[in-house]
Write an enzyme that holds these catalytic residues in place. Structure first.
Site, PDB file in Angstrom:
ATOM      1  N   MET A 139       0.852  -1.386   0.068  1.00 51.88           N
ATOM      2  CA  MET A 139      -0.158  -0.080   0.121  1.00 51.88           C
ATOM      3  C   MET A 139       0.748   1.296  -0.014  1.00 51.88           C
ATOM      4  SD  MET A 139      -3.566  -1.017   1.992  1.00 51.88           S
ATOM      5  CE  MET A 139      -2.839  -0.781   3.599  1.00 51.88           C
ATOM      6  N   GLY A 140       2.186   1.138  -0.434  1.00 46.61           N
ATOM      7  CA  GLY A 140       2.968   2.231  -0.643  1.00 46.61           C
ATOM      8  C   GLY A 140       3.643   2.544   0.706  1.00 46.61           C
ATOM      9  N   LEU A 150       6.669   3.138   1.536  1.00 49.25           N
ATOM     10  CA  LEU A 150       7.594   2.230   1.689  1.00 49.25           C
ATOM     11  C   LEU A 150       8.832   2.362   2.793  1.00 49.25           C
ATOM     12  CD1 LEU A 150       8.191   1.154  -2.347  1.00 49.25           C
ATOM     13  CD2 LEU A 150       6.331   0.365  -0.789  1.00 49.25           C
ATOM     14  N   GLY A 195      10.766  -2.796   5.736  1.00 49.22           N
ATOM     15  CA  GLY A 195      10.047  -4.085   5.800  1.00 49.22           C
ATOM     16  C   GLY A 195       9.515  -4.247   4.198  1.00 49.22           C
ATOM     17  N   HIS A 196       9.225  -3.527   3.424  1.00 52.83           N
ATOM     18  CA  HIS A 196       8.790  -3.573   1.918  1.00 52.83           C
ATOM     19  C   HIS A 196       9.956  -3.871   1.069  1.00 52.83           C
ATOM     20  CE1 HIS A 196       5.377  -0.486   3.280  1.00 52.83           C
ATOM     21  NE2 HIS A 196       4.750  -1.616   2.853  1.00 52.83           N
ATOM     22  N   GLN A 249     -10.435  -2.633   2.218  1.00 55.78           N
ATOM     23  CA  GLN A 249      -9.884  -3.040   3.465  1.00 55.78           C
ATOM     24  C   GLN A 249     -10.137  -2.232   4.625  1.00 55.78           C
ATOM     25  OE1 GLN A 249      -6.230  -4.149   1.529  1.00 55.78           O
ATOM     26  NE2 GLN A 249      -5.220  -3.726   3.581  1.00 55.78           N
ATOM     27  N   LYS A 265       4.716  -9.845   9.246  1.00 60.98           N
ATOM     28  CA  LYS A 265       3.906  -8.729  10.275  1.00 60.98           C
ATOM     29  C   LYS A 265       2.613  -8.702  10.291  1.00 60.98           C
ATOM     30  CE  LYS A 265       3.457  -4.351  11.515  1.00 60.98           C
ATOM     31  NZ  LYS A 265       2.721  -3.630  10.417  1.00 60.98           N
ATOM     32  N   GLN A 317      -3.087 -11.952   8.061  1.00 66.01           N
ATOM     33  CA  GLN A 317      -3.262 -11.908   6.619  1.00 66.01           C
ATOM     34  C   GLN A 317      -2.446 -12.853   5.646  1.00 66.01           C
ATOM     35  OE1 GLN A 317      -3.103  -7.868   4.436  1.00 66.01           O
ATOM     36  NE2 GLN A 317      -0.977  -8.308   4.108  1.00 66.01           N
ATOM     37  N   ILE A 335      10.773  -7.157   9.712  1.00 67.43           N
ATOM     38  CA  ILE A 335      11.929  -6.342   9.842  1.00 67.43           C
ATOM     39  C   ILE A 335      11.427  -5.134  11.052  1.00 67.43           C
ATOM     40  CG2 ILE A 335      13.363  -4.374   8.531  1.00 67.43           C
ATOM     41  CD1 ILE A 335      13.510  -7.570   7.491  1.00 67.43           C
TER      42      ILE A 335
HETATM   43  P1  AMP Z   1       1.351  -2.827   3.306  1.00 65.15           P
HETATM   44  O1  AMP Z   1       1.824  -1.891   2.283  1.00 65.15           O
HETATM   45  O2  AMP Z   1       1.350  -2.442   4.862  1.00 65.15           O
HETATM   46  O3  AMP Z   1       0.011  -3.169   2.945  1.00 65.15           O
HETATM   47  O4  AMP Z   1       2.230  -4.159   3.403  1.00 65.15           O
HETATM   48  C1  AMP Z   1       2.887  -4.518   2.215  1.00 65.15           C
HETATM   49  C2  AMP Z   1       3.459  -5.848   2.439  1.00 65.15           C
HETATM   50  O5  AMP Z   1       4.675  -5.842   3.442  1.00 65.15           O
HETATM   51  C3  AMP Z   1       2.666  -7.005   3.450  1.00 65.15           C
HETATM   52  O6  AMP Z   1       2.829  -8.241   2.893  1.00 65.15           O
HETATM   53  C4  AMP Z   1       3.075  -6.862   4.765  1.00 65.15           C
HETATM   54  O7  AMP Z   1       3.224  -7.648   5.623  1.00 65.15           O
HETATM   55  C5  AMP Z   1       4.728  -6.662   4.544  1.00 65.15           C
HETATM   56  N1  AMP Z   1       5.306  -5.661   5.623  1.00 65.15           N
HETATM   57  C6  AMP Z   1       5.025  -4.632   6.107  1.00 65.15           C
HETATM   58  N2  AMP Z   1       5.692  -4.119   7.076  1.00 65.15           N
HETATM   59  C7  AMP Z   1       6.646  -5.292   7.206  1.00 65.15           C
HETATM   60  C8  AMP Z   1       8.001  -5.542   8.240  1.00 65.15           C
HETATM   61  N3  AMP Z   1       8.274  -4.627   9.220  1.00 65.15           N
HETATM   62  N4  AMP Z   1       8.515  -6.475   8.042  1.00 65.15           N
HETATM   63  C9  AMP Z   1       8.135  -7.252   7.081  1.00 65.15           C
HETATM   64  N5  AMP Z   1       7.042  -7.278   6.034  1.00 65.15           N
HETATM   65  C10 AMP Z   1       6.300  -6.158   6.380  1.00 65.15           C
END
Ligand code: AMP
Length: 280
Positions: free
Chosen positions: A30-31, A33, A36-37, A61, A149, A153, A176
């Site tokens: 969802m950007g 970034l 983690g991303h 969502q 994380k 999901q 991360i």
């Molecule tokens: P989001 O942009 O929050 O929807 O996250 C996109 C993807 O990045 C999802 O699969 C999240 O689980 C993963 N993600 C977000 N934060 C972390 C993190 N701290 N460590 C590992 N993966 C992450």
């Protein structure tokens, strides 16, 4: 790096890639970034011939319109990061592109969306299933990468792949963290300085809870975690549960032969933070 805005243009490019025999990896985001991303992007880039990163804040969502409105967005910076990582393809669709009409599909997620996040964010996971299924249908990846994380999901996406009978490998990527232990999240930038300094308490409490395994039963560990948050006036504990990692059923006894995960959601200064830790 090519940035696509429409499913059609993206599909045409991906058809050509597929014909050339390359495998396709997908990293949905969802950007806003962060590392983690980018850890998902690095892993996916190393394991596939071509990589698609999607950036889309999926409205279906979000159960709270104010939360959707406040969600951090920073497309220029995101594209800079992806460019510097030599990502081939980025997909940044509009809401109209992904939802030309209302998506009325309701997914059977069994019990998986009745607990934890699903209980506290009504219809959240149905919205996740809607967008993830659309992205899978458009990209048709060989592998898709999801972070642990968002543990629930991840389990639900695996279930979705089975439900839709898709030939996609879901790759789980480790959490991360910041140096102080806080799980990286796009939402962290919404914390003010005071709350940012308090936030590592969530991970520290998970670690301490795990250590209590030796002498407290799961239900007692849960009560202990609840009591810790009662002493934190700025934090509101939404839930803490110890569940097994397949059907997300409660763990009642440490002797159960299942992988156990402590999952938590906390409101801190109006920002909703989630985290989890394997308890084995
Ligand atoms: P989001 O942009 O929050 O929807 O996250 C996109 C993807 O990045 C999802 O699969 C999240 O689980 C993963 N993600 C977000 N934060 C972390 C993190 N701290 N460590 C590992 N993966 C992450």
């Amino acid at each position: 790096m090519i940035v696509y805005r429409t499913k059609n243009d993206l599909s045409l490019h991906l058809d050509a890639i597929r014909k050339s025999g390359k495998s396709i990896g997908l990293v949905p985001t969802m950007g806003a970034l962060h590392k983690g991303h980018t850890s998902l992007v690095e892993k996916a880039a190393g394991e596939n011939g071509a990589l698609v990163v999607t950036i889309f804040v999926n409205p279906t969502q979000f159960n709270d319109p104010a939360d959707l409105e406040a969600y951090p967005r920073n497309l220029d910076k995101d594209l800079e990061i992806l460019q510097s990582m030599k990502v081939d393809i980025v997909f940044v669709p509009s809401v109209k592109e992904m939802y030309p009409e209302e998506d009325k599909r309701s997914f059977d997620l069994g019990n998986l969306d009745k607990v934890m996040e699903g209980k506290h964010r009504k219809d959240h996971f149905n919205g996740v299933a809607q967008i993830v299924s659309k992205l899978f249908e458009t990209v048709k990846p060989d592998r898709a990468y999801f972070g642990q994380k968002d543990f629930q999901q991840l389990i639900i996406v695996r279930h979705l792949v089975d439900l839709l009978n898709l030939d996609i490998t879901i790759v789980a990527c480790p959490i991360i963290r910041e140096v102080d232990g806080l799980a990286m999240s796009s939402r962290n930038i919404m914390l003010n300085t005071e709350d940012r300094n308090l936030a590592p308490f969530i991970h520290i409490t998970l670690q301490l809870a795990r250590e209590k395994r030796g002498f407290l039963a799961p239900a007692e560990v849960k009560s202990w975690v609840i009591s810790q948050f009662e002493n934190q006036p700025r934090m509101k504990l939404e839930y803490f549960e110890i569940v097994e990692d397949k059907a997300l059923q409660h763990v009642n006894d440490w002797g159960e032969k299942v992988n156990k995960v402590g999952c938590i959601a906390v409101q801190l200064g109006g920002v909703r933070l989630i985290d989890n830790l394997f308890f084995d």
